[in-house]
Design an enzyme around this catalytic site. Sequence first.
Site, PDB file in Angstrom:
ATOM      1  N   HIS A  70       2.006  -2.238   0.442  1.00 31.13           N
ATOM      2  CA  HIS A  70       1.949  -3.608   1.176  1.00 31.13           C
ATOM      3  C   HIS A  70       2.836  -4.908   0.989  1.00 31.13           C
ATOM      4  CE1 HIS A  70       0.121  -4.996  -2.698  1.00 31.13           C
ATOM      5  NE2 HIS A  70       0.364  -5.955  -2.442  1.00 31.13           N
TER       6      HIS A  70
ATOM      7  N   ASP B  80      -1.615   2.759  -1.717  1.00 29.34           N
ATOM      8  CA  ASP B  80      -0.974   1.375  -1.609  1.00 29.34           C
ATOM      9  C   ASP B  80       0.525   2.068  -2.572  1.00 29.34           C
ATOM     10  OD1 ASP B  80       0.448  -0.830  -1.340  1.00 29.34           O
ATOM     11  OD2 ASP B  80      -1.158  -1.874  -2.654  1.00 29.34           O
TER      12      ASP B  80
ATOM     13  N   SER C 176       2.497  -7.638  -7.473  1.00 22.04           N
ATOM     14  CA  SER C 176       2.317  -6.482  -6.595  1.00 22.04           C
ATOM     15  C   SER C 176       3.799  -5.558  -6.595  1.00 22.04           C
ATOM     16  CB  SER C 176       2.043  -6.837  -5.140  1.00 22.04           C
ATOM     17  OG  SER C 176       0.821  -6.903  -5.343  1.00 22.04           O
TER      18      SER C 176
HETATM   19  N1  ARG Z   1      -1.776  -8.256  -4.200  1.00 22.78           N
HETATM   20  C1  ARG Z   1      -1.217  -9.037  -5.125  1.00 22.78           C
HETATM   21  C2  ARG Z   1      -0.002  -9.182  -4.892  1.00 22.78           C
HETATM   22  O1  ARG Z   1       0.348  -9.026  -3.640  1.00 22.78           O
HETATM   23  C3  ARG Z   1      -1.620  -8.402  -6.413  1.00 22.78           C
HETATM   24  C4  ARG Z   1      -2.969  -9.031  -6.953  1.00 22.78           C
HETATM   25  C5  ARG Z   1      -3.404  -8.671  -8.339  1.00 22.78           C
HETATM   26  N2  ARG Z   1      -4.409  -9.372  -8.877  1.00 22.78           N
HETATM   27  C6  ARG Z   1      -5.056  -9.173  -9.962  1.00 22.78           C
HETATM   28  N3  ARG Z   1      -5.922  -9.872 -10.297  1.00 22.78           N
HETATM   29  N4  ARG Z   1      -4.617  -8.586 -10.967  1.00 22.78           N
HETATM   30  O2  ARG Z   1       1.044  -9.610  -5.571  1.00 22.78           O
END
Ligand code: ARG
Length: 697
Positions: free
Chosen positions: A475, A534, A638
Amino acid sequence: MLRFSLLLLLFFHSASSKLLGWVESPGYPSGYLPHASLNWSRCASKGHTLSIRLIHLDLEDSQDCENDAVKVFSNGKLISVLCGKKDFEELQSTVNPLLVSASGGCLSLSFHSDFSNIQRHTGFKGFYTVQDYDECKDDPENGCTQFCHNFIGGYHCSCRHGYHMDVDKHTCTVSCSEDLSGLNEGDISSPSWPGPYAENANCQYTLSVEAHLQLELHFSEAFDVEQSTDGQCIDTLRIETPTGTLGPFCGHTPPPSPFLTHTHHAIIHFNSDSFGKNKGFTFHFKTKDKVCPAAVSSHSTVSPQKPEYNQGDTVTVKCDIGHVLYTENDAKILSSEYETTCHSTGVWTPHYPCEPVDCGFPDIPEDGVLKVVGSHTQYKDQIQFNCSSKFYTLEGDDTYTCSASGDWVSDGGRTEMPKCNPICGIPAKNPASAGRILGGHNANLGEIPWHLLIKEPSRGGATLINDRWAVTAAHVVEKTEESSLVLYGGLTDGRTTNNPQSSNVAVMESERIIIHPGYTRDTGHAERTNFDNDIALIRFSSRVNFGPNLLPICLPEVNRGMVENEQGTVSGWGMTESTVNPKNMVTSRVLKHAQIGVYPLEQCRNTPNLETTGKRMVFTNNMFCAGAPGRDSCQKDSGGPFVLPMLSANGGPYYLTGIVSWGPPCDQRMYKGYYTKVENYVDWIKETINRIDSSEM
Ligand code: ARG
């Protein structure tokens, strides 16, 4: 009167002299003045010499004649310095014999007096003559080898009966060369044999018979060619054939007899110098059918084996081990065996050389990581392999030998080349204490050397897995053009990317981005609930150079499984809690890491609902979740790594177990992040990398 008769005596003494004139000091005989001087010079014609004969000398005497002096030069070279008073007899006996020019040379005389004389001196007087130069008597280098005849202005040489004059007009030689072409039998002896051979002989005996025959020479035992006491040949006998010259032979031992020349054409050379009374040589020559030699090619054996072969014999030539027949352009191995037939001219047809096998330069990647030491690539030559830096290990053997089959074979018997594999998961530096992103600690340079930073189009992380590839979350890169992504490595402070050079930040550009085929791309229509698969691979446009701050991580073992509560380390440049205002979360300037534990499945399955639509997030077997009270990954983390075991002073090796994927918004403080379970993708990663890397070669 006495003086006049002496003069006459002197003059007529040598009848061949011719008086040319007189030379005397200025003012003679009344006496010379101070600062008087005289320069005189005359030259003799070819084959003649000039002489000065002084009849009177009275100059001031001084040490080394430094006051007043007469100096005489022959061709500019000082030959006499005179001063003082000398009587006629003394001049005649000790001075005049020296005042002679070289043959055809010039004599000059200079006289000078200094500023004062205590007494008056009369000076000098003499006459000069020209006379013939007797080269035969006086010139040991006249060059006549036999007779010398002098004449006025020159000389000539002549020879005894039986000799003739060489073109050099000085050397007497004999005519001894003979062309015996076409004769199949005959005798050849040194000139005047069995008497002593002539001096300065330069004899050539030419023998030539039909091409299928060879000449055979039978030397007589009576052999006597001048040799020095140290065994060197003074006079020489040589046998010249189209394949080379044999000899010189001299002394009392004739050449081996019968002497087989293996050729139908030979020239026997005999040379003598100008001295000696040796008898020389004699031999009989005849012919014989040519035979082929037992050795056909070097580095080979012949079957059947015979000492020599006759016309029409056919043999098989087998190259020795490690030797082969190459095709004409040397490129391809023809074989190691061939048949050949003895031709009437004594040559084997066909005839090929057995050459050592050449294994060539080994076939290795051109990236420069695997290095070869050694440049000799023929049979039995050895080469060594090593890796370009300490960040790689050599997989396979390091020493290879060029085998008889043309392959490089290792000491361990392998023919495939070794590989340089990056050493993974071992940082050059270890954290002093276990760090505790949310609730995390700042990382020091080199502690998490595999963590790469992505700034655009949106902030995220990636992990270096070898010198050409990184792994991230799908993503993070799904909306990025394949070749537009920039990644930074070897840093902890995110701002240093503005000055990558001065801060030693490695900048990597993407060439390919491969998103896992099972990942469902964001459609943008609705907020997504499924982040299954992912994961994405990024290939750089060129290899990176590893260093203490930039090293790859290891991939986990397949089917290792997740262990509840196991502690690992997550790292990232994502959001952190701001101590001042918990609502105001900002991304971190410095790379942070936190120790978190793997949660039980139950807890992970209990996924949060989307705040906006109330839809429940999907949890799959390709995920795990982890966290700890107060500690979690966060937005913008991420794509970054979750590694096992947790970073500690133990130093690894560390494995990329998870990729930061999704989770509830951090400000909800649920401390539960969802990670891509990397062990499920190890096969896909390896296959994809291999496929793309090998398609490039
Ligand atoms: N999808 C998020 C990003 O693009 C990562 C989120 C991780 N959240 C968590 N509570 N560990 O950075």
